[in-house]
Design an enzyme around this catalytic site. Structure first.
Site, PDB file in Angstrom:
ATOM      1  N   TYR A 167       1.072  -1.280   0.069  1.00 13.47           N
ATOM      2  CA  TYR A 167      -0.055  -0.141   0.038  1.00 13.47           C
ATOM      3  C   TYR A 167       0.883   1.296  -0.206  1.00 13.47           C
ATOM      4  CZ  TYR A 167      -3.259  -3.468   2.026  1.00 13.47           C
ATOM      5  OH  TYR A 167      -3.883  -4.586   2.252  1.00 13.47           O
ATOM      6  N   ASP A 276      -1.651   8.088  -9.450  1.00 11.74           N
ATOM      7  CA  ASP A 276      -1.512   6.726  -9.435  1.00 11.74           C
ATOM      8  C   ASP A 276      -1.426   6.074 -10.513  1.00 11.74           C
ATOM      9  OD1 ASP A 276      -1.740   4.047  -7.876  1.00 11.74           O
ATOM     10  OD2 ASP A 276      -2.747   5.258  -6.230  1.00 11.74           O
TER      11      ASP A 276
END
Length: 481
Positions: A167, A276
Site C-alpha cells: 500500500y 496513481d
C-alpha cells in the site's frame, strides 16, 4: 529461484549485466521517479542509484519488475501458469495459517522446507525517523514523499494469518505516516476485525528491501486465508525466514529495513493527492495514521521503490504475471473458463476478457456473475465473454467476436451501484460505481430465437489442390515468411 535477500538478487543481476548503475547525483524529489518510468517504458533492467541527494547512506533500486520476462526470471520459471497448477496438485489441504501447521502435522511434514521458519535478523535497531528514508515524490502535485513499494504486514486477530501487501504510505513526519489501505483490501479487512473487537490500535510493520519473490507475493492477490509467507515459500521453493517483532508481527529477517508500530484507526487524516496507476491524481481522502515505535535497519541499506503512472509500468507486468499464475485457481471456481486477459492498458481492474467453453444458453452471463464474485476480479468494470476458439490476447479477434455476436439490447448487461476500484475517478462516489458485461459468444437458439448462421469455411479439396501453388507464391514474394 531462491534469493537469500535483495542483495543476493542484485548480485545475480550484476553478474548477468542486467543492472543499470547510476552514480550521478539524483534527487528523491521527482528525479528518481522520472528516470524509473523512462526505464520501464524502455524495458531497461533495474536501476540502482548510488548517489542520492541528502541520503548518502542509502542505495536505491527501482524497476525490478520491468517486463513479464523479468518476473519469470525472478520466479525461475518459463511458464507462469505452471506455478498455480503445481500448487493445486501438490499442496491440497495445506494449513492456512502459521498456527494451523501445528494442528496439521501430516501436512506440515508434506510442506517440508517451504514453511516459514525462524531466522536471525540482519537488521538492528536505530535511532532515526521516517524522514530519514529516501522515499520518493513521484509526481509534481503529490502531497509529499511516499513509500511506494514497501510491504505492510498485518495479522488477522482471529486466525493469526499474516497478510503482506503493498500500500502506498504518505510520510507526515519522523513518527507518523498515512496508511492507504482501500476498502476490501486484506489490511483494511483485518482492521475491521480489530475494530469489531474494540481494538483501535492494531500492530503493523512496514518492511522494505526484501527478496523480490516476497515483494511479488505481497503485490499478488493470494487467495484469502492463505498466509502470504507460506505462498512466498512455495514460489521460492524454500521457506521465508522470519523474525518476530515486539508487537507480535513476523517480518522477513533479511529485510533492509523494518518499521515497527501500529495503525491508529481513530486517527484519520487527509491523504493525497497522489499520481496513481490510472494516470491521474487521486483526490484527498481520509485514511488512518501509522505511528512508529521502533525502526530497524541493515548496514549500508538499500531502499526499494517504484513509480506508478500511465501503463505499462512495473505494476502492469506484475499484473500480467498474476493473471497467468492465478488462472488455474479461477478455473477451480469457473470450470468452463478457458483463458483470460487483463490487458495492461485496461488497468487490471478496468477491463477483463474471458473465453469459455459454452454448452448451454445464458452461460456467459452466469460466468460474468461468477467473475464479479471472485476476489480481486470483483473490481472489474468491464467484462467481455467470448467463445473458446477466440484468442483473448488478440484484441482484433475479440473485436471481431463483439461485432459478429452482440446485439446490445440482448447481450449487454449493466449493473448499477456495484463495488469498483476505490481509485476509479469516473464514479461519482467511489468505490461505488457501475459495471458492464458483454456476452460476445455465439448464441444458442434459445437466446437468438432462431438457429445461429453457419460460418464460412474453405472447401478442403480446393485447399489441398492450391497448396503447392500458394507455396510457390509465398516462396517468391514472401521469402522471410
Amino acid at each position: 529461484m531462491t534469493f537469500e535477500d535483495l542483495r543476493d538478487y542484485i548480485n545475480f543481476m550484476l553478474k548477468r549485466g542486467k543492472i543499470v548503475q547510476i552514480d550521478d547525483e539524483v534527487d528523491v524529489n521527482l528525479e528518481i521517479a522520472e528516470l524509473s518510468r523512462r526505464a520501464t517504458y524502455s524495458h531497461l533492467p533495474p536501476l540502482l542509484f548510488t548517489n542520492i541527494k541528502n541520503y548518502r547512506e542509502w542505495k536505491l533500486i527501482t524497476n525490478i519488475f520491468y517486463s513479464i520476462d523479468a518476473v519469470k526470471e525472478i520466479l525461475g520459471v518459463d511458464n507462469l501458469e505452471d506455478i498455480g497448477k503445481n500448487f493445486l496438485t501438490e499442496f491440497q489441504g495445506i494449513p492456512l495459517s502459521l498456527i494451523d501447521k501445528i494442528k496439521s502435522l501430516p501436512n506440515f511434514l508434506k510442506l517440508g522446507k517451504i514453511m516459514p521458519k525462524s531466522g536471525k535478523p540482519k537488521f538492528k535497531e536505530r535511532e532515526m525517523g521516517l524522514e530519514s528514508f529516501p522515499a520518493l515524490k513521484t509526481w509534481p502535485k503529490d502531497a509529499g514523499r511516499f513509500f511506494t513499494f514497501s510491504l505492510v504486514v498485518t495479522k488477522d486477530p482471529e486466525t493469526d494469518v499474516h497478510n503482506v501487501s503493498v500500500y502506498r504510505i504518505q510520510i507526515l513526519n519522523d513518527k507518523e505516516a498515512l496508511m492507504h489501505w482501500q476498502a476490501f483490501k486484506r489490511g483494511s479487512l483485518a482492521a475491521a476485525k480489530y475494530k469489531e473487537m474494540r481494538i483501535n490500535k492494531i500492530p503493523v510493520a512496514i518492511v522494505n528491501g526484501v527478496d523480490p519473490v516476497i515483494a511479488f507475493t505481497a503485490a499478488s492477490p493470494v487467495p484469502p486465508g492463505i498466509d502470504k509467507y507460506l505462498f512466498a515459500g512455495i514460489l521460492r521453493g524454500e521457506g521465508v525466514e522470519l523474525y518476530k517483532l515486539d508487537n507480535g508481527i513476523l517480518v522477513p529477517s533479511s529485510a533492509e529495513s523494518v518499521i515497527e508500530g501500529y495503525v491508529d484507526l481513530e486517527d484519520l487524516r487527509p491523504e493525497g493527492p497522489f499520481g496513481d496507476h490510472l494516470g491521474y491524481y487521486t483526490p484527498v481522502d481520509y485514511y488512518p495514521t501509522f505511528k512508529v515505535d521502533r525502526i530497524y535497519i541493515r548496514d549500508n541499506p538499500i531502499f526499494h521503490a517504484t513509480s506508478v503512472g500511465k501503463p505499462p509500468l512495473e505494476d502492469a507486468w506484475i499484473g500480467k504475471a498474476v493473471e497467468r499464475i492465478f488462472l488455474p485457481f479461477i478455473r477451480l471456481v469457473i470450470p468452463e473458463l478457458v483463458d483470460m486477459n487483463l490487458p495492461e492498458y485496461g488497468l487490471f481492474t478496468g477491463i477483463g476478457i474471458f473465453s469459455i467453453r459454452k454448452t448451454f444458453p445464458g452461460q456467459a452471463k452466469r460466468v460474468m456473475m461468477s467473475i464479479w464474485g471472485n476476489g480481486q476480479l470483483s473490481f472489474l468494470k468491464f467484462i467481455i465473454i467470448v467463445d473458446a476458439d477466440v484468442n483473448v490476447h488478440d484484441i482484433n479477434q475479440v473485436m471481431y467476436a463483439i461485432a459478429t455476436t452482440v446485439d446490445p439490447a440482448r447481450d449487454v448487461l449493466i449493473i448499477p451501484n456495484a463495488m469498483n476500484d476505490s481509485l476509479d475517478h469516473t464514479s461519482l462516489h467511489p468505490p461505488l460505481g457501475s459495471k458492464i458485461g458483454i456476452d460476445a459468444t455465439r448464441k444458442f437458439k434459445e437466446e437468438l430465437g432462431r438457429e445461429w448462421p453457419e460460418e464460412v469455411k474453405s472447401d478442403e479439396n480446393v485447399v489441398k489442390k492450391i497448396e503447392p501453388i500458394w507455396n510457390k507464391i509465398i516462396g517468391k514474394y514472401l521469402p522471410s515468411k
